[in-house]
Design an enzyme around this catalytic site. Structure first.
Site, short mmCIF file in Angstrom:
data_model
loop_
_atom_site.label_atom_id
_atom_site.label_comp_id
_atom_site.label_asym_id
_atom_site.label_seq_id
_atom_site.Cartn_x
_atom_site.Cartn_y
_atom_site.Cartn_z
N PHE A 469 0.86 -1.19 0.00
CA PHE A 469 0.00 0.00 0.00
C PHE A 469 0.89 1.23 0.00
CE2 PHE A 469 -3.15 2.54 2.85
CZ PHE A 469 -3.63 3.23 1.73
N ASN A 471 0.41 4.34 0.70
CA ASN A 471 0.35 5.20 1.88
C ASN A 471 1.16 4.64 3.06
OD1 ASN A 471 -3.01 6.46 1.35
ND2 ASN A 471 -1.07 7.46 1.00
N TYR A 472 1.48 3.34 3.00
CA TYR A 472 2.36 2.74 4.01
C TYR A 472 3.74 2.56 3.39
CZ TYR A 472 -1.99 1.48 6.49
OH TYR A 472 -3.21 1.52 7.13
N ARG A 473 4.32 3.65 3.00
CA ARG A 473 5.58 3.66 2.25
C ARG A 473 6.63 2.73 2.87
NH1 ARG A 473 6.56 6.47 -2.45
NH2 ARG A 473 5.86 8.43 -1.55
#
Length: 530
Positions: A469, A471-473
């Protein structure tokens, strides 16, 4: 020389002399360009921070959320620019491109790997926190939200206007809208209304030529790309226009926790089989975390089941007891509260916290952390979960959040937006590990603990690719140096974040930003031969 020209020259020299990271020749073009741009001289002085500015450390630190990237070893920006007007952003982009200056764009600072405020090469931060206006039109059920606004500010402003409207986005109130929305935006109403980007209807972006473009101006391909593909690869997102969603006056939440000794492993196993099949109004999370055991100094693992239901407690208890009787949910476990109070609940504020707490931009704590993500398409067997719970208990620090999918997420095609993780997923995993001790050795040790868990999970999660994901780098899954081999480097992480949407993103990038002005260590590259 005119008085005005002399004053501008004095200002330019003052800024140049305060910098100590670039040579005079390197930095002069960017600053000279800014001093002669549409930004007024007084305005430029007020938005420019150099390492010798008294407030430079405060401005830099204010939006660093991961202390791993705030040490003496961390490369610091040579300049921080904090515009509050859109034309200031235009001038900054234009001058940065003209002078070959690397620009990093920061809205809320929640990039898990610090890519919005760090670099291995000299760079400038374009900090968006002053661009935070929120214009809500309840009659049309829409809102324009600038990229520097936080989710807490958005939620609070919606609540002030209406008690039966909301917006589907994350549970952390200090998240910046710009990064959160452009990466997808995941929250507790995902099964009812989808992601944040599924409710975005327009946007404003500054492109590499300094133009402000809305949806019509940027075109449908770019609009598609900045809804899940990461805005920082394509331009500076100024604002998003969103559709508000309807909610009941009261919603219901609960949190029920069970330890290993209370059959937690079997409960998580059973939860997997129903999480994505429940009523679309119901979102559940299984949160695996360490807790003190019965003996002094001993730790065990706990599974907390947390839920958000767009309805009343009686109906929620009936749904849970029909589909997940093993949990034994009772009405007294539930709280019927307003949506805005549910935001505070999910953000782990104590009961009685006023809604104004959502306007606080500073997180309750700042520590070092490492995070990762996975997607689960078939239930993890009991023995696999037993291993996970054992690692959680032994570590005393590892946490996992299993976030249910299904519902609306299974109805939207994976090509509808750049975010591809749709049908076929039971839940998404967020792995978390926090620590407060300083030093490179401690950091390495903790990151290795996280990587060992991630490796352990390999047989149980998505494959070919192993999805992640945005946004969860996670820099572990690939890095680009934005050189001649950028496409091949980017494809390594690109297919994990975007699956088959990656090549379309590359085509959009090639047309919209062919010189790759907007770039970072995990950005979308252009194809050089097109």
């Amino acid at each position: 020389m005119s008085t005005l020209a002399f004053s501008m020259l004095q200002f330019l020299l003052l800024i140049i002399c305060s910098l100590n990271s670039f040579s005079f020749a390197q930095k002069q073009p960017f600053l000279q360009c800014l001093s002669t741009s549409q930004i007024q001289k007084g305005q430029l002085a007020n938005i420019t921070y150099t390492p010798k500015s008294p407030n430079y450390p405060f401005v830099l630190d204010a939006y660093i959320r991961n202390s791993r990237f705030n040490t003496s070893r961390t490369t610091k920006p040579t300049i921080i620019l904090t515009p509050w007007l859109e034309n200031q952003v235009q001038a900054i982009v234009t001058c940065a491109k003209k002078s070959g200056t690397l620009l990093k764009i920061r809205s809320g600072g929640h990039d898990y790997e610090g890519l919005s405020y760090t670099s291995r090469t000299p760079f400038v931060i374009l900090d968006m926190f002053n661009l935070r206006s929120i214009d809500i039109n309840i009659g049309h059920q829409t809102a324009w939200v600038q990229a520097g606004a936080t989710l807490g500010e958005l939620y609070y402003n919606i609540w002030k206007k209406s008690k039966v409207h909301a917006f589907p986005a994350g549970v952390c109130p200090t998240l910046g809208v710009g990064g959160h929305f452009s990466g997808g935006g995941y929250g507790t109403m995902i099964r009812k209304y989808g992601l944040s980007v599924d409710n975005v209807v327009d946007a404003k972006i500054v492109d590499a030529n300094g133009r402000i473009l809305d949806r019509k101006g940027m075109g449908e391909d770019v609009f598609w790309a900045i809804r899940g593909g990461g805005g920082a690869s394509f331009g500076v997102i100024l604002a998003y226009k969103i559709n508000l969603v309807r909610i009941p006056p009261l919603v219901t939440v609960f949190r029920v926790s069970k330890t290993l000794e209370e059959n937690a492993t079997n409960l998580v196993y059973q939860w997997q089989h129903i999480a994505d099949k429940l009523d679309n109004n119901l979102f559940t999370r299984a949160y695996l975390h360490p807790v003190p055991g019965k003996k002094k100094g001993e730790f065990t693992a706990s599974a907390s089941f947390i839920a958000m239901f767009l309805g009343d407690a009686n109906k929620l208890v009936a749904i849970m007891n029909k589909n997940f009787p093993e949990l034994g949910l009772k009405k007294q476990d539930c709280k019927e509260i307003t949506w805005i109070k549910s935001v505070l609940f999910w953000a782990q504020y104590p009961d009685g916290t006023p809604e104004t707490a959502l306007l606080n931009r500073k997180p309750p704590f700042a520590s070092a952390f490492k995070m990762k993500s996975d997607y689960v398409k078939t239930p993890i067997p009991r023995n696999g979960l037993q291993g996970v719970m054992g690692m959680v208990a032994k570590s005393r620090t590892l946490e996992l959040m299993f976030n249910a999918y299904g519902g609306k997420m299974s109805e939207i095609p994976e090509t509808e937006t750049a975010f591809p993780h749709r049908a076929g997923n039971i839940y998404k995993i967020q792995y978390l590990l926090y620590w407060n001790e300083a030093g490179a050795a401690v950091e390495k040790q903790n990151i290795n603990v996280m990587r060992n868990l991630y490796n352990y999970m390999t047989p149980y999660v998505s494959k070919n690719p192993r999805e992640s994901f945005l946004n969860y780098r996670d820099i572990d899954i690939g890095r680009s140096d934005n050189g001649p081999n950028a496409y091949n480097q980017a494809k390594v992480y690109g297919v994990k974040y975007f699956k088959n949407n990656f090549d379309r993103l590359v085509k959009v990038k090639t047309k919209f930003d062919p010189e790759n002005f907007f770039q970072n260590e995990q950005s979308i590259p252009p194809l050089r031969n097109l």
